[in-house]
Structures are given as structure tokens and as C-alpha cells.
Design an enzyme around this catalytic site. Sequence first.
Site, mmCIF file in Angstrom:
data_model
loop_
_atom_site.group_PDB
_atom_site.id
_atom_site.type_symbol
_atom_site.label_atom_id
_atom_site.label_comp_id
_atom_site.label_asym_id
_atom_site.label_seq_id
_atom_site.Cartn_x
_atom_site.Cartn_y
_atom_site.Cartn_z
ATOM 1 N N CYS A 145 -45.520 -31.224 5.606
ATOM 2 C CA CYS A 145 -44.666 -31.231 4.580
ATOM 3 C C CYS A 145 -44.391 -29.883 3.750
ATOM 4 O O CYS A 145 -45.462 -29.524 3.410
ATOM 5 C CB CYS A 145 -45.186 -32.331 3.789
ATOM 6 S SG CYS A 145 -44.214 -32.843 2.402
ATOM 7 N N HIS B 206 -36.819 -33.555 13.410
ATOM 8 C CA HIS B 206 -35.664 -33.396 12.523
ATOM 9 C C HIS B 206 -34.449 -33.667 13.440
ATOM 10 O O HIS B 206 -34.371 -33.126 14.659
ATOM 11 C CB HIS B 206 -35.720 -32.172 11.774
ATOM 12 C CG HIS B 206 -36.651 -32.082 10.801
ATOM 13 N ND1 HIS B 206 -36.577 -32.638 9.262
ATOM 14 C CD2 HIS B 206 -37.866 -31.599 10.947
ATOM 15 C CE1 HIS B 206 -37.833 -32.335 8.708
ATOM 16 N NE2 HIS B 206 -38.706 -31.703 9.615
ATOM 17 N N GLU C 254 -36.290 -39.337 5.001
ATOM 18 C CA GLU C 254 -37.340 -38.841 5.536
ATOM 19 C C GLU C 254 -37.987 -40.388 5.928
ATOM 20 O O GLU C 254 -38.081 -41.306 5.513
ATOM 21 C CB GLU C 254 -38.310 -38.549 4.461
ATOM 22 C CG GLU C 254 -37.770 -37.061 4.195
ATOM 23 C CD GLU C 254 -39.147 -36.179 3.430
ATOM 24 O OE1 GLU C 254 -40.258 -36.101 3.840
ATOM 25 O OE2 GLU C 254 -38.880 -36.038 2.172
ATOM 26 N N CYS D 214 -36.656 -32.236 1.219
ATOM 27 C CA CYS D 214 -37.724 -32.229 2.405
ATOM 28 C C CYS D 214 -37.831 -30.754 2.836
ATOM 29 O O CYS D 214 -36.594 -30.322 3.183
ATOM 30 C CB CYS D 214 -37.272 -33.198 3.442
ATOM 31 S SG CYS D 214 -38.348 -33.118 5.068
ATOM 32 N N GLY E 55 -37.468 -30.047 6.359
ATOM 33 C CA GLY E 55 -35.886 -30.437 6.636
ATOM 34 C C GLY E 55 -35.212 -29.412 6.238
ATOM 35 O O GLY E 55 -34.313 -28.992 6.860
#
Length: 282
Positions: A85, A161, A210, A219, A222
Site C-alpha cells: 500500500c 492493477h 480498491e 491509492c 494505483g
Amino acid sequence: MSTGTFPWLKGHGTENDFVLLPDPDGSVHGDLDAALVRFLCDRYAGIGADGVLRVIEGSQQSYVEDGGDWFMDYRNADGSVAEMCGNGIRVFARYLQEAGLTGDKPVRVGTRAGVKEIVFNDDGTITADMGEPGFPGPAGIVVEANGHQWPALHVDMGNPHAVAFVDSLAEPGWLVEQPGWSPLEAFPHGVNVEFVVRKGPNEVEMRVHERGAGETRSCGTGTCAVAVASARAARQSLPVTYRVVVPGGVVSVTWREDNHLELTGPAVVHARGEFDRAWLPA
């Protein structure tokens, strides 16, 4: 019913928010029960967050071979385990800094996607070396939301992703529910889906669903995936830096000549307290 209390903190990076659980030797929360994570992340009955970050000394964790100086045991709001993350790791590092657990040198934070080096910048932002992107494919991935379909690029940032370019960020509609994708076997464990519009040569704006959390305000992994997809689509050479606008703020992503990505942005820890175990679900 269990008794006693345990400490918690709350923080966010571009409004992607997390509950932090200090657990240096891994003895407070065991293997971090999924029901506890869901309860803590509940915005009505618990504290409320997009995920939980457990703080364990790298030498005391048993999840990966190299746990770094400190290991970030990250769980999604639904209790599922996540590999990495990007916003969370900055909040994690901010906690370490404010707790006096880091020195002047960069800190090595272990994750299930490998060890990430974190640097504290003079302007108050934090930079994380997010490693190298991967492009697992397959070709021809399509994502679907709100009755629309778009081609998408699979970018692996330690977690998966699917990046889709759209004409308007309103097109995907309400992103609480997981967008669909095909072929299904492309993402057997689910996927984070980013919808992107280009605002300028090196600036993009995005929304994200997410996996395990729904639509979030930001994110970190992301934003890296989006910068990579944008640079590839524009056939830009490295190094290249993108300004990525998310609903919760702005971050900077640099794709370096050595193929590593650097994510730079804010992180704050803004609340702390103790939770009474008597209020936990049975």
C-alpha cells in the site's frame, strides 16, 4: 468476553485512511484476526478506515524472509491480506518517525511485496521507493463499470492493477461495487481498477476501486500504476515524473532510469487512543 485495552492510531495519506496497531514483537494481535480488522475499519461501529497497518519489528515477524527494519502487516478493510500500500507505507513511516523509531537514515520497511526504502523530505513529504512495475498481461483485458467497457493495462506494483483511460471520470459511475473484467483469469485474486483522464503532458487525474475496500480517496500503488500506463501510452523515455491528482489530494510519481518508481506525497497521523476489548465482536 476478553478484557483489557490495546492502543491504536489513525492517519491518512491523501485521505486514504488507516488504523495503525503498534505491535512491536507481534504478541498483541497474534495473526490479526480478519473479524477484528473489519470491525476496526467499520465507519459506524468501529474507528473507520480503508485498512489496518500493524507495526511489527522486522526481526519479529514471520511472514516474509526479509522484514526490513519494521514490517508493515497490511490488511484491507474487509479483513483480507494485501501485499502493498503506497499511501499506507507513508503513514506507517510517519508513525515511526513521530514515535522516535527511525534515525536520520532512510528506513527499510518490509512488506509482502518486498522491502521498500523510505525517505523523509525537508518539505514534510515522504518518498517511498516502490520498486519496479511488472506487466503480466494478458493482452486484451477489458474492464466494465456503469454499463461501459474500456481496454485496460495490467500493471503489477506488488499488487495487481487494471488501468483504463476514460473520457470523463464520471463515466464509471458509483465505484463502491467491484468493476467487472475479462478475461476472468487475468486477476484470480481480484484487482484494483483505476480510471484515468489525461490533464496535460505529465499530469493525470484518476479514480480508483480498491479490492477489499471499494472506492477510496486515493491509492498509492494505483497512482504508480497510472503514471506507468500514462508514460507508456505517450511513449515517453525515462526518467519521467507525473503529477497525479486523486480525490484526496496530489502526489508525485517518478519513473526512474533504473526502472524503479518513487512515490512522493503527504502523510499525517492525526488521532490516537485505546480500544476496550470488551467492545469487540464475539
